[in-house]
Enzyme design. Structure first.
Site, short mmCIF file in Angstrom:
data_model
loop_
_atom_site.label_atom_id
_atom_site.label_comp_id
_atom_site.label_asym_id
_atom_site.label_seq_id
_atom_site.Cartn_x
_atom_site.Cartn_y
_atom_site.Cartn_z
N ASP A 101 42.27 -5.96 -21.96
CA ASP A 101 43.59 -7.09 -22.39
C ASP A 101 43.28 -8.57 -22.03
OD1 ASP A 101 46.27 -6.27 -22.04
OD2 ASP A 101 46.30 -7.11 -19.80
N ARG A 163 46.61 9.12 -15.22
CA ARG A 163 45.70 9.13 -14.94
C ARG A 163 44.67 10.48 -16.42
NH1 ARG A 163 43.20 4.99 -13.28
NH2 ARG A 163 44.17 3.85 -11.17
P1 IMP Z 1 41.96 -7.44 -18.96
O1 IMP Z 1 41.55 -7.20 -19.58
O2 IMP Z 1 40.97 -7.84 -17.43
O3 IMP Z 1 43.39 -8.39 -18.47
O4 IMP Z 1 42.29 -6.13 -17.28
C1 IMP Z 1 41.79 -4.91 -18.17
C2 IMP Z 1 42.52 -3.87 -17.45
O5 IMP Z 1 44.09 -4.08 -16.97
C3 IMP Z 1 42.07 -2.62 -17.68
O6 IMP Z 1 41.15 -2.11 -17.20
C4 IMP Z 1 43.51 -1.99 -16.87
O7 IMP Z 1 42.64 -1.45 -15.67
C5 IMP Z 1 44.40 -2.71 -16.90
N1 IMP Z 1 45.84 -2.66 -18.47
C6 IMP Z 1 45.52 -3.33 -18.91
N2 IMP Z 1 46.33 -2.93 -20.24
C7 IMP Z 1 46.80 -1.16 -19.98
C8 IMP Z 1 47.71 -0.60 -20.13
O8 IMP Z 1 48.69 -0.65 -21.03
N3 IMP Z 1 47.86 0.58 -19.23
C9 IMP Z 1 46.93 0.17 -18.23
N4 IMP Z 1 46.32 0.16 -17.31
C10 IMP Z 1 46.38 -1.49 -18.50
#
Ligand code: IMP
Ligand code: MG
Length: 174
Positions: A101, A163
């Site tokens: 993300d 999940r």
């Molecule tokens: P980032 O890339 O550090 O922002 O965070 C990624 C994490 O946020 C992922 O491993 C998920 O656990 C959570 N996450 C981000 N987007 C989503 C989504 O659309 N659905 C569910 N979890 C998400």
């Protein structure tokens, strides 16, 4: 408020993509052993399915991380909730994630793992939301690039639920 899940990627589409990634990894790592690191909990379904399709020798381990809340979150600091059981020194490591993300979690985690001296370190994610990226991360294997929507299923949760869905969907509120 009632909610339902709208399918974004069917079970067949996800399965076909995992087959493809499994074949690619098997080819790229021919003659070597891969050590998969599953980022809990979201990466678990993807890793199990992917591991079944890899034809070179496979070993794996699990890690659990969580973002610090508040101000420090923006600095990309994540907390290790569960560390790996085994050393990754001199191993061909592939980190398996459910979704990238902002990229904060992964950029921190990859830096930390790099310091432990793996022979190689690659990143494999089932989903990628490139529009949301804040920190640059190099992704070696991507299943699907998706738009900026909150998705569930195949390991991904909404408040710890969904999940177990065998497909990827979007939670909608009626
Ligand atoms: P980032 O890339 O550090 O922002 O965070 C990624 C994490 O946020 C992922 O491993 C998920 O656990 C959570 N996450 C981000 N987007 C989503 C989504 O659309 N659905 C569910 N979890 C998400
Ligand atoms: Mg995750």
């Amino acid at each position: 408020m009632a909610e339902h899940v709208r399918v974004m990627l069917t079970e067949e589409e996800v399965d076909a993509k995992i087959n493809e990634i499994g074949r690619q990894i098997s080819k790229d790592y021919e003659g070597r052993q891969v050590h998969l690191i599953c980022v809990l909990k979201g990466g678990s379904f993807f890793m199990c399915e992917l591991a079944k399709r890899i034809t070179v020798p496979v070993s794996f381990d699990f890690m659990s991380v969580s973002s610090y809340g508040g101000d420090t979150k923006s600095s990309g600091v994540v907390k290790i909730v569960k560390d790996l059981d085994e050393s990754i020194k001199d191993k061909d490591v592939i980190v398996i994630e459910d979704i990238i993300d902002s990229g904060r979690t992964l950029s921190y985690l990859l830096e930390l793992l790099e310091q432990r001296g793996p022979k190689s370190l690659a990143l494999c994610t089932l989903l990628d939301k490139p529009e949301r990226r804040v920190v640059d991360v190099k992704v070696d294997y991507t299943g699907f690039q998706i738009p900026d929507e909150f998705v569930v299923g195949y390991g991904l949760d909404y408040d710890q639920r969904y999940r177990n869905l065998p497909y990827i969907g979007i939670v909608e509120f009626d």
